[in-house]
Enzyme design. Structure first.
Site, PDB file in Angstrom:
ATOM      1  N   PHE A 150       0.805  -1.214   0.000  1.00 56.50           N
ATOM      2  CA  PHE A 150       0.000   0.000   0.000  1.00 56.50           C
ATOM      3  C   PHE A 150       0.838   1.264   0.000  1.00 56.50           C
ATOM      4  O   PHE A 150       0.374   2.321  -0.445  1.00 56.50           O
ATOM      5  CB  PHE A 150      -0.938   0.013   1.215  1.00 56.50           C
ATOM      6  CG  PHE A 150      -0.258   0.424   2.502  1.00 56.50           C
ATOM      7  CD1 PHE A 150      -0.183   1.763   2.873  1.00 56.50           C
ATOM      8  CD2 PHE A 150       0.315  -0.515   3.339  1.00 56.50           C
ATOM      9  CE1 PHE A 150       0.460   2.143   4.048  1.00 56.50           C
ATOM     10  CE2 PHE A 150       0.948  -0.149   4.513  1.00 56.50           C
ATOM     11  CZ  PHE A 150       1.021   1.194   4.873  1.00 56.50           C
ATOM     12  N   LYS A 174      -1.201  -7.752  -8.531  1.00 52.41           N
ATOM     13  CA  LYS A 174      -2.121  -7.817  -7.393  1.00 52.41           C
ATOM     14  C   LYS A 174      -1.698  -6.698  -6.443  1.00 52.41           C
ATOM     15  O   LYS A 174      -0.813  -6.869  -5.620  1.00 52.41           O
ATOM     16  CB  LYS A 174      -2.027  -9.178  -6.707  1.00 52.41           C
ATOM     17  CG  LYS A 174      -3.302  -9.605  -5.944  1.00 52.41           C
ATOM     18  CD  LYS A 174      -3.684  -8.709  -4.792  1.00 52.41           C
ATOM     19  CE  LYS A 174      -2.736  -8.814  -3.620  1.00 52.41           C
ATOM     20  NZ  LYS A 174      -3.194  -7.892  -2.484  1.00 52.41           N
ATOM     21  N   GLU A 177      -5.067  -3.914  -1.475  1.00 47.44           N
ATOM     22  CA  GLU A 177      -6.492  -3.611  -1.466  1.00 47.44           C
ATOM     23  C   GLU A 177      -6.802  -2.325  -0.713  1.00 47.44           C
ATOM     24  O   GLU A 177      -7.941  -1.843  -0.730  1.00 47.44           O
ATOM     25  CB  GLU A 177      -7.285  -4.779  -0.865  1.00 47.44           C
ATOM     26  CG  GLU A 177      -6.984  -5.110   0.580  1.00 47.44           C
ATOM     27  CD  GLU A 177      -5.794  -6.027   0.762  1.00 47.44           C
ATOM     28  OE1 GLU A 177      -5.677  -6.616   1.856  1.00 47.44           O
ATOM     29  OE2 GLU A 177      -4.964  -6.162  -0.180  1.00 47.44           O
ATOM     30  N   ARG A 178      -5.783  -1.719  -0.062  1.00 43.11           N
ATOM     31  CA  ARG A 178      -6.016  -0.493   0.701  1.00 43.11           C
ATOM     32  C   ARG A 178      -6.080   0.743  -0.191  1.00 43.11           C
ATOM     33  O   ARG A 178      -6.765   1.705   0.140  1.00 43.11           O
ATOM     34  CB  ARG A 178      -4.929  -0.308   1.753  1.00 43.11           C
ATOM     35  CG  ARG A 178      -4.876  -1.432   2.773  1.00 43.11           C
ATOM     36  CD  ARG A 178      -3.758  -1.206   3.772  1.00 43.11           C
ATOM     37  NE  ARG A 178      -3.500  -2.387   4.583  1.00 43.11           N
ATOM     38  CZ  ARG A 178      -2.557  -2.473   5.511  1.00 43.11           C
ATOM     39  NH1 ARG A 178      -1.765  -1.425   5.734  1.00 43.11           N
ATOM     40  NH2 ARG A 178      -2.391  -3.571   6.211  1.00 43.11           N
ATOM     41  N   SER A 227       5.836  -6.959   4.241  1.00 37.03           N
ATOM     42  CA  SER A 227       6.442  -7.317   5.519  1.00 37.03           C
ATOM     43  C   SER A 227       7.311  -8.563   5.368  1.00 37.03           C
ATOM     44  O   SER A 227       7.104  -9.384   4.464  1.00 37.03           O
ATOM     45  CB  SER A 227       5.361  -7.569   6.569  1.00 37.03           C
ATOM     46  OG  SER A 227       4.648  -8.762   6.274  1.00 37.03           O
ATOM     47  N   CYS A 282       9.550   1.896   3.496  1.00 39.44           N
ATOM     48  CA  CYS A 282      10.536   0.882   3.871  1.00 39.44           C
ATOM     49  C   CYS A 282      11.933   1.476   3.975  1.00 39.44           C
ATOM     50  O   CYS A 282      12.819   0.882   4.588  1.00 39.44           O
ATOM     51  CB  CYS A 282      10.525  -0.279   2.876  1.00 39.44           C
ATOM     52  SG  CYS A 282      11.119   0.157   1.233  1.00 39.44           S
ATOM     53  N   GLU A 384      10.049  -3.287  13.064  1.00 40.98           N
ATOM     54  CA  GLU A 384       9.644  -2.208  12.156  1.00 40.98           C
ATOM     55  C   GLU A 384       8.308  -1.645  12.617  1.00 40.98           C
ATOM     56  O   GLU A 384       7.318  -2.364  12.686  1.00 40.98           O
ATOM     57  CB  GLU A 384       9.534  -2.732  10.723  1.00 40.98           C
ATOM     58  CG  GLU A 384       9.187  -1.645   9.722  1.00 40.98           C
ATOM     59  CD  GLU A 384       9.147  -2.146   8.294  1.00 40.98           C
ATOM     60  OE1 GLU A 384       9.611  -1.423   7.397  1.00 40.98           O
ATOM     61  OE2 GLU A 384       8.649  -3.272   8.068  1.00 40.98           O
TER      62      GLU A 384
END
Length: 500
Positions: A150, A174, A177-178, A227, A282, A384
């Site tokens: 996202f 893909k 979805e956020r 992640s 990140c 993190e």
């Protein structure tokens, strides 16, 4: 009625056939602004079939023509840049300027991929034996997939798609979805740029969709960013199913601050790198490592002053330094880390919990948080956080600072600020981290170098963008060719061929 964000398959919008959906929020207000379908396994398989049907003709298109499609795509994105940035901000929460940067960093990789005809060249050796030539060629893999996060809904899909498409593959994306609207819009622009229908497809979903992409035999390679636990799962599952995989995970990026550094410059760099995009990067610097108590005390004071002046507001507010987090779950997670830091004995210099923004009381806001006297055993150091939290972990000397960055389980990015060229050179050579900045707080390489972390920040042998991307998305075929003179016969040979 709340709109439904469609899949994009075969060059057109495709409505979902399953019943599962997820909410897409406006992070600035907290309101649901759209729904996104969560594809069933059968829907994902249909998308893969569509991509497979389109791939052969695209692979047969010469690289120069493929590059021209990318050139036209860059023009279209620049034409629509402001609209794309506003759309991105409305679903992610990052500021308008930051959203434009997200798109621009993706476009820079596409610009690099326009050079694909050169990057896809093979090698040729003549006369390796009597009348024998050897040459190699790079060929596309087939259908490949990208599973993207996202926090960069334009940049990372383009990092994946650019080299994949330039190499002649069909691509299945893909996205998160956020914030799924910008990926669909990018697919539309690729079609407008001349990409054949079916070569770039977007399918929305969750783990059910992911599991198809990493197991279906028609998918030849998978790229992922997210992640570390999910990166490791996707990597091990994909390679277990015979696929190529490059999967990038979490990070805990340190900035080493030497006693000779310009502390005003350091403080400005840390504020931008630590709190930009609400820390949802990140490559965010989340650990400042000042060397020596005098350096640490002075830096802590400067940071506290700057943190107090930061302005948190709606993503499209001109005066906001950063906007909201992506959803309420993110706020709760980060707030939980702040409490852990307090409970474990860190010194809280600024607490961002409980912030409200006038007129946007339902938004997902968290103010800038700053800790001092953080130790390597604390959760806020080890894990993190992915939010606007910066910690100061003091080092007694250079060697301890070097060890802190090198020994951490994550090895994504690191920076050192110093005026000593010898120290900077030694640090760059010795630190056990994949990307290093010298007086640069966020060392994201330019598009023609590769991006990738070490240790548990990255899984796979090849990195994103740069030449590595073309190695990842192609396979090498080597041809040994002989054209003997008419009538020449050597007779049967039963020994292995050699250079003799």
């Amino acid at each position: 009625m709340t709109r439904m964000i469609p899949h994009f398959v075969g060059g057109k919008h495709v409505d979902p056939t399953g019943g599962r959906v997820a909410d897409v929020f406006d992070p600035s207000t907290g309101a649901v602004q759209a729904h996104v379908p969560l594809a069933s396994a059968d829907e994902v398989r249909a998308v893969i079939a569509n991509a497979e049907a389109a791939q052969a003709d695209w692979a047969a298109t010469n690289p120069q023509k493929r590059a021209r499609v990318l050139m036209r795509f860059v023009e279209l994105v620049n034409r629509d840049m402001d609209d794309l940035a506003r759309l991105l901000s409305s679903e992610h929460g990052k500021t308008f300027g930051d959203a434009k940067g997200d798109i621009q960093r993706g476009i820079e990789v596409i610009e690099f991929c326009i050079g694909a005809p050169h990057l896809l060249k093979g090698e040729y050796s003549t006369g390796v034996g009597t009348g024998i030539d050897v040459y190699s060629m790079r060929q596309p893999l087939g259908v490949v997939a990208g599973i993207t996060p996202f926090n960069f809904p334009a940049m990372i899909p383009l990092w994946k798609a650019g080299p994949a498409l330039a190499s002649g593959n069909a691509f299945v994306l893909k996205p998160s979805e956020r914030d799924p609207s910008v990926p669909v819009r990018l697919a539309e622009l690729f079609l407008e740029a001349g990409l054949p229908a079916g070569v770039f497809n977007v399918v929305h979903g969750d783990k059910e969709a992911v599991d198809v992409l990493i197991s279906d035999p028609r998918i030849q390679a998978v790229g992922f960013v997210g992640s570390t636990p999910i990166a490791e799962y996707i990597y091990t599952t994909a390679i277990g199913n015979g696929k190529r995989a490059q999967c990038f995970g979490g990070a805990k990026n340190h900035m080493i601050v030497m006693p000779d550094a310009d502390l005003d410059q350091v403080a400005d760099a840390l504020i931008g790198a630590g709190y930009g995009s609400a820390g949802e990067r990140c490559m965010a610097i989340s650990v400042a490592v000042p060397v020596g108590e005098e350096t640490a005390d002075a830096l802590a004071a400067k940071l506290a002053e700057r943190v107090a002046a930061l302005n948190v507001g709606p993503s499209l507010s001109e005066g906001a330094d950063y906007g909201p987090l992506v959803n309420s779950a993110a706020v709760d997670r980060v707030a939980g880390y702040i409490q852990q830091g307090i409970d474990q004995g860190a010194t809280l210099l600024a607490d961002g919990r409980g912030i409200t923004v006038d007129g946007h009381e339902g938004g997902f806001y968290l103010g800038p948080t700053l800790f001092d006297h953080v130790t390597t055993e604390m959760a806020i150091y080890r894990e993190e956080i992915f939010g606007p939290v910066l910690v100061i972990a003091r080092a007694a000397d250079y060697e301890q600072a070097l060890a802190m960055a090198s020994d951490h389980e994550f090895g994504n990015g690191v920076a050192i600020f110093t005026r000593d060229g010898d120290a900077a050179r030694d640090f760059a050579a010795r630190v056990n981290v994949g990307m290093v900045g010298v007086n640069v707080p966020i060392p994201v390489p330019i598009a023609y170098y590769t991006f990738g972390g070490w240790k548990r920040s990255g899984f796979g042998d090849l990195n994103q963008h740069g030449a590595d991307a073309f190695r990842f998305y192609t396979k090498t075929k080597t041809v040994t060719s002989r054209w003997p003179s008419h009538g020449v016969r050597d007779g049967a040979s039963f020994v292995i061929p050699t250079m003799n």
